[in-house]
Structures are given as C-alpha cells and as structure tokens.
Write a protein that holds these residues in place. Structure first.
Motif, PDB file in Angstrom:
ATOM      1  N   CYS A  11      34.099  44.668  47.040  1.00 47.05           N
ATOM      2  CA  CYS A  11      35.223  44.987  46.413  1.00 47.05           C
ATOM      3  C   CYS A  11      36.043  43.489  45.771  1.00 47.05           C
ATOM      4  O   CYS A  11      35.923  43.017  44.794  1.00 47.05           O
ATOM      5  CB  CYS A  11      36.089  45.708  47.138  1.00 47.05           C
ATOM      6  SG  CYS A  11      37.771  46.136  46.383  1.00 47.05           S
ATOM      7  N   ASP A  12      36.794  42.967  46.742  1.00 45.84           N
ATOM      8  CA  ASP A  12      37.545  41.822  46.304  1.00 45.84           C
ATOM      9  C   ASP A  12      36.717  40.564  46.353  1.00 45.84           C
ATOM     10  O   ASP A  12      36.728  39.747  47.230  1.00 45.84           O
ATOM     11  CB  ASP A  12      38.820  41.533  47.255  1.00 45.84           C
ATOM     12  CG  ASP A  12      39.604  42.902  47.417  1.00 45.84           C
ATOM     13  OD1 ASP A  12      39.390  43.646  46.444  1.00 45.84           O
ATOM     14  OD2 ASP A  12      40.111  43.003  48.322  1.00 45.84           O
ATOM     15  N   ARG A  20      34.522  40.717  50.685  1.00 40.34           N
ATOM     16  CA  ARG A  20      34.938  41.910  51.630  1.00 40.34           C
ATOM     17  C   ARG A  20      34.113  42.935  51.390  1.00 40.34           C
ATOM     18  O   ARG A  20      33.972  43.285  50.161  1.00 40.34           O
ATOM     19  CB  ARG A  20      36.420  42.326  51.869  1.00 40.34           C
ATOM     20  CG  ARG A  20      37.145  41.216  52.257  1.00 40.34           C
ATOM     21  CD  ARG A  20      38.765  41.798  52.194  1.00 40.34           C
ATOM     22  NE  ARG A  20      38.619  42.938  53.176  1.00 40.34           N
ATOM     23  CZ  ARG A  20      39.952  43.825  53.230  1.00 40.34           C
ATOM     24  NH1 ARG A  20      40.841  43.700  52.555  1.00 40.34           N
ATOM     25  NH2 ARG A  20      39.947  44.808  54.137  1.00 40.34           N
ATOM     26  N   PRO A  21      33.161  43.596  52.266  1.00 35.80           N
ATOM     27  CA  PRO A  21      32.380  44.698  51.894  1.00 35.80           C
ATOM     28  C   PRO A  21      33.358  45.992  51.507  1.00 35.80           C
ATOM     29  O   PRO A  21      34.483  45.968  51.869  1.00 35.80           O
ATOM     30  CB  PRO A  21      31.490  45.132  53.050  1.00 35.80           C
ATOM     31  CG  PRO A  21      32.434  44.442  54.223  1.00 35.80           C
ATOM     32  CD  PRO A  21      33.127  43.261  53.613  1.00 35.80           C
ATOM     33  N   ARG A  22      32.889  46.802  50.671  1.00 37.16           N
ATOM     34  CA  ARG A  22      33.773  47.875  50.019  1.00 37.16           C
ATOM     35  C   ARG A  22      33.303  49.185  50.380  1.00 37.16           C
ATOM     36  O   ARG A  22      32.057  49.289  50.296  1.00 37.16           O
ATOM     37  CB  ARG A  22      33.748  47.732  48.342  1.00 37.16           C
ATOM     38  CG  ARG A  22      34.492  46.428  48.061  1.00 37.16           C
ATOM     39  CD  ARG A  22      34.076  45.941  46.554  1.00 37.16           C
ATOM     40  NE  ARG A  22      32.554  45.556  46.667  1.00 37.16           N
ATOM     41  CZ  ARG A  22      32.070  45.105  45.591  1.00 37.16           C
ATOM     42  NH1 ARG A  22      32.789  44.705  44.464  1.00 37.16           N
ATOM     43  NH2 ARG A  22      30.847  44.857  45.659  1.00 37.16           N
ATOM     44  N   ALA A  23      34.177  50.079  50.520  1.00 32.72           N
ATOM     45  CA  ALA A  23      33.817  51.528  51.272  1.00 32.72           C
ATOM     46  C   ALA A  23      34.799  52.525  50.095  1.00 32.72           C
ATOM     47  O   ALA A  23      35.937  52.300  50.362  1.00 32.72           O
ATOM     48  CB  ALA A  23      34.119  51.853  52.716  1.00 32.72           C
ATOM     49  N   PHE A 129      34.062  48.132  42.229  1.00 37.23           N
ATOM     50  CA  PHE A 129      33.147  47.500  42.324  1.00 37.23           C
ATOM     51  C   PHE A 129      32.852  46.255  41.418  1.00 37.23           C
ATOM     52  O   PHE A 129      32.363  45.328  41.530  1.00 37.23           O
ATOM     53  CB  PHE A 129      31.562  48.351  42.206  1.00 37.23           C
ATOM     54  CG  PHE A 129      31.396  49.054  43.285  1.00 37.23           C
ATOM     55  CD1 PHE A 129      31.548  48.795  44.779  1.00 37.23           C
ATOM     56  CD2 PHE A 129      31.038  50.317  43.233  1.00 37.23           C
ATOM     57  CE1 PHE A 129      31.463  49.274  45.779  1.00 37.23           C
ATOM     58  CE2 PHE A 129      30.686  51.117  44.281  1.00 37.23           C
ATOM     59  CZ  PHE A 129      31.109  50.823  45.710  1.00 37.23           C
ATOM     60  N   GLY A 130      33.479  46.526  40.118  1.00 35.55           N
ATOM     61  CA  GLY A 130      33.732  45.511  39.017  1.00 35.55           C
ATOM     62  C   GLY A 130      32.209  44.751  38.695  1.00 35.55           C
ATOM     63  O   GLY A 130      31.247  45.795  38.582  1.00 35.55           O
ATOM     64  N   ASN A 131      32.084  43.781  38.254  1.00 32.53           N
ATOM     65  CA  ASN A 131      30.836  42.966  37.975  1.00 32.53           C
ATOM     66  C   ASN A 131      30.218  42.447  39.140  1.00 32.53           C
ATOM     67  O   ASN A 131      29.082  41.388  38.834  1.00 32.53           O
ATOM     68  CB  ASN A 131      31.078  42.158  36.674  1.00 32.53           C
ATOM     69  CG  ASN A 131      31.552  42.877  35.478  1.00 32.53           C
ATOM     70  OD1 ASN A 131      31.072  44.055  35.328  1.00 32.53           O
ATOM     71  ND2 ASN A 131      32.479  42.349  34.892  1.00 32.53           N
ATOM     72  N   ASP A 132      30.617  42.674  40.343  1.00 31.08           N
ATOM     73  CA  ASP A 132      29.868  41.838  41.419  1.00 31.08           C
ATOM     74  C   ASP A 132      28.770  42.238  41.822  1.00 31.08           C
ATOM     75  O   ASP A 132      28.490  43.720  42.127  1.00 31.08           O
ATOM     76  CB  ASP A 132      31.067  41.928  42.651  1.00 31.08           C
ATOM     77  CG  ASP A 132      30.556  41.294  43.850  1.00 31.08           C
ATOM     78  OD1 ASP A 132      29.354  40.608  43.853  1.00 31.08           O
ATOM     79  OD2 ASP A 132      31.333  41.393  44.796  1.00 31.08           O
TER      80      ASP A 132
END
Length: 419
Positions: A11-12, A20-23, A129-132
């Motif tokens: 995420c960020d 940081r992982p994103r949920a 999620f963006g472009n990561d």
C-alpha cells in the motif's frame, strides 16, 4: 472460510524498505453481511499493526467509519445501495399491461448501478495498490456479495480469501455443469483432475460457479483486460447464465396482518424499519399513530419474541438476546438460518412468505395469514422454546467468533514465522 486467488500484495510504497503490506477487506450487502467482515478487519488491523488495512463497503454503512478509524482501518465507501430497491416492481400486478415496461426500466436501472459499482470498486482497489509492483504479503478478503474482489485480486496478482459467517447463500443452476462441460471441456477436465490444495470442481460447484456468470465476463474483458472467463488463459471461452432474484411485495398487506392479530389477541408489536420507503409509506397510511422508525437491535431484550426475515444479522442479534424467534425467510441464506433456528429449538417451523405478507390484501387472505401468525406466536411462547433460547444465548456469550476467524485468516495469509 475458503481461500483462492494469486500471490501476495502492498500500500504505502515508500521506496521498498519501509513498504507496509496491504490488506483490503471488501464486503457488500446489508448489516448482517457486512458487519462481521468489518469486525474481522478491525481485529486484524489491531493484531497485525505492520499492515495497512482498508475496508471497502457501501456508503450506507458510514456508521462503521469511526470504529474502523479507531482501529487503524481506512474506510472506503462506494455509492451503491446495500439492497437495490425495487419500487417499480412492488406495485406491479402480474397481468398489468405496464409490467414488461416497468420491469425493463428496473432492469436497466439495475445495470446502470452495477456498472458504476464495479467502476468504483476498481478505482478503490487501484487507489490502494497503485502502481507498486511489489505485492508481497498483500491480500483481499471478500464476502460472497463482493465477488468483484476476486476478479480484482487476479488483476493485481494478490491472494484472495473468502470470509463468510454462513454457508454459501446460493447454489448453481441445475444446468450449470452440463453447460460448463460443453463450453469449456478442457477447463472442466482440468478442474476434475486438479491436484490437492488446488482449485477443483468441488470448489466450482460449492461457490465459484458464480464467478463464471456472463456479466463478469464482459467486465473482466472490457474493464480489467483479463480473459472473460476465470482460469482461461489457456482455454477456450464459453458462457454460463444464472437466474435473477425477485423482491418483496405488498407491505400494506403485512401491516394489515399485524393489525388483525392485535385486534384478535392481547399481543403487541414493536416494528423496526431501516428506512425502506414502500414499507414506511404503508405504515403512514395504515397506522393511526406511528413512532419514529429506527434500528435498535438491543430492544429485542425487552421483547418476548423476535419476528424477522432470518437474515444473518437479525438472527445473531436475537440469539444473543436470548429471546424466542419466528422466522419468515424470503431468499438466499435466510432459508438456511430459518431452518437452523428451528433445529436449535429456539423457533417454531419457519413461516412461508404468504403467512406474513399475503400477495393480496383481501379479507380472506389477511384472516388466514393472521390466524397462522397467531398460532406460530403461541408455539414460540412455549416454555421449552424460551428456555432453549436462554441456553443458546449463554453458550454464545462465552464464544470468541472474531478471534477464531482472525486465527484462521492469519494461517492463510501470514508466513508461519509471523502468525
């Protein structure tokens, strides 16, 4: 809880090392469908503080936002309604000349809302999620009414977890397997021969068949740039159709039934409405004096019986309150809960729809429905049912459902060393 989907996600993104992982937790439907998933999201965020946690649901559930924020969960609303109102259908008789026209109008309205809903879901997940390109540890949790999340998990190559507080609320059409086998013979063979711990035909018939609906195919192809059919990168395409559901009708007849019961007995009713316009209008026209409609599950504590549609939220509230229940299911998982309540001994046999909401409001229909309801109320007031309701409430008070769901979720999405 059933797992599916791809690899992990994020995420960020702050340049890799501090990422940081994103949920994402995505849940649609009414309170009983959404609130348990919100509770799980909050519990996960508190337990796994290294995660950036997001909750996507209807804007109608805005009341969740403060509690979620307190638990470090970002609330992301979409504008679609929890239940698509069908006012156009409520007053249509089957032999009406205008029925087809109004039905087409409702169907068109439903399609417009569906298109916008899916567009907002895609936008929300893209925002997270963006472009990561790094997706390690990322995942999406969905309920059965948020299948958009499954397709989006495939798009962003993250793991997808299905979280449901009840059994699958629908079953595949009788012709599904035959049509699937004819349209996608290679894919059908693959699922039949799938190895252990991989998606197999049992998973498809259990719940995943809904992912193969024709409407998902066009969205996957046109908006997500995915193959129209899930799992078909290597397989030919095909179509599967499923029937649509209907809606409730004639709230005025429902109120007339209650009124008849009141006139024949010493029973009194407290009617709670969450703002369903046709029912509210009927209340104004039928009742001589109407209290302000509201939602207050705690009021079940002051009632002898809870009469409801057997939705998961209403069922749970009445069970925790320890009161006898009368269930009148209409669709989906409500039939399961209604039968379960009777099996547990906290409710008589479920009422049929016409026993609570007759199709017509003539005197004979109202009398028959009222007599049936009176008899069912007498059964629900039996000492056996009331005692069993208290026993079940006492058992539930010692359970930690969210804690158990959190444990299972962590087993599915976290490396063994972290869980």
């Amino acid at each position: 809880m059933v797992g599916g989907g791809g690899n992990g996600g994020g995420c960020d993104g702050d340049g890799g090392h501090s990422r940081r992982p994103r949920a994402i937790f995505m849940a649609f439907g009414t309170r009983g469908d959404v609130f348990p998933i919100a509770a799980l999201a909050a519990a996960f965020a508190q337990d796994q503080r290294q995660y950036s946690v997001v909750f996507i649901t209807h804007s109608a559930h805005q009341s969740l936002s403060t509690h979620l924020a307190d638990c470090n969960v970002r609330y992301m609303p979409v504008s679609s309604p929890p239940v698509l109102a069908a006012e156009q259908l409520e007053s249509i008789s089957c032999d009406s000349v205008q029925s087809n026209v109004e039905h087409d109008s409702f169907s068109q309205r439903k399609k417009i809302i569906q298109v916008e809903h899916r567009k907002e879901c895609l936008s929300a997940v893209e925002d997270v999620f963006g472009n990561d390109m790094s997706t390690h540890g990322d995942f999406i949790v969905i309920n059965f009414f948020a299948l958009e999340g499954w397709h989006l998990a495939e798009l962003f190559q993250v793991k997808c977890i299905i979280a449901a507080p009840y059994f699958v609320p629908y079953s595949a059409p009788a012709s599904f397997e035959r049509q699937f086998k004819q349209s996608l013979p290679l894919l059908y063979k693959y699922f039949q021969e799938a190895p252990l711990n991989m998606v197999c035909w049992t998973d498809i018939t259990h719940w995943m068949w809904a992912l193969f609906m024709e409407s998902w195919g066009s969205w996957r192809n046109d908006s997500l740039n995915l193959s129209p059919i899930p799992f078909t990168v290597r397989f030919q395409q095909g179509n599967c159709r499923v029937p649509s559901m209907g809606f409730l009708r004639n709230p005025k007849a429902f109120l007339m039934v209650l009124k008849d019961v009141i006139e024949k007995t010493d029973y009194r009713f407290i009617l709670f409405s969450s703002g369903y316009q046709p029912l509210d209008s009927a209340i104004q026209s039928v009742a001589s004096s109407v209290a302000e409609s509201s939602v207050c599950q705690a009021s079940a504590l002051h009632c002898d019986i809870a009469i409801h549609h057997a939705g998961s939220g209403s069922t749970a509230a009445a069970l925790f309150a320890g009161v006898a229940q009368i269930a009148c299911p209409f669709l989906l998982d409500q039939f399961y809960w209604a039968e379960r309540l009777h099996w547990l001994g906290v409710a008589p046999e479920p009422l049929r729809r016409q026993h609570l909401i007759p199709d017509t409001d003539n005197a004979s229909s109202i009398k028959n429905a009222a007599d049936m309801l009176i008899g069912t109320i007498k059964s629900a007031l039996s000492s056996e049912i009331k005692a069993q309701a208290i026993r079940i409430a006492n058992k539930l008070s010692s359970e930690d459902g969210i804690g158990e769901a959190l444990r299972i979720l962590k087993e599915r999405v976290l490396p063994q060393s972290e869980s």
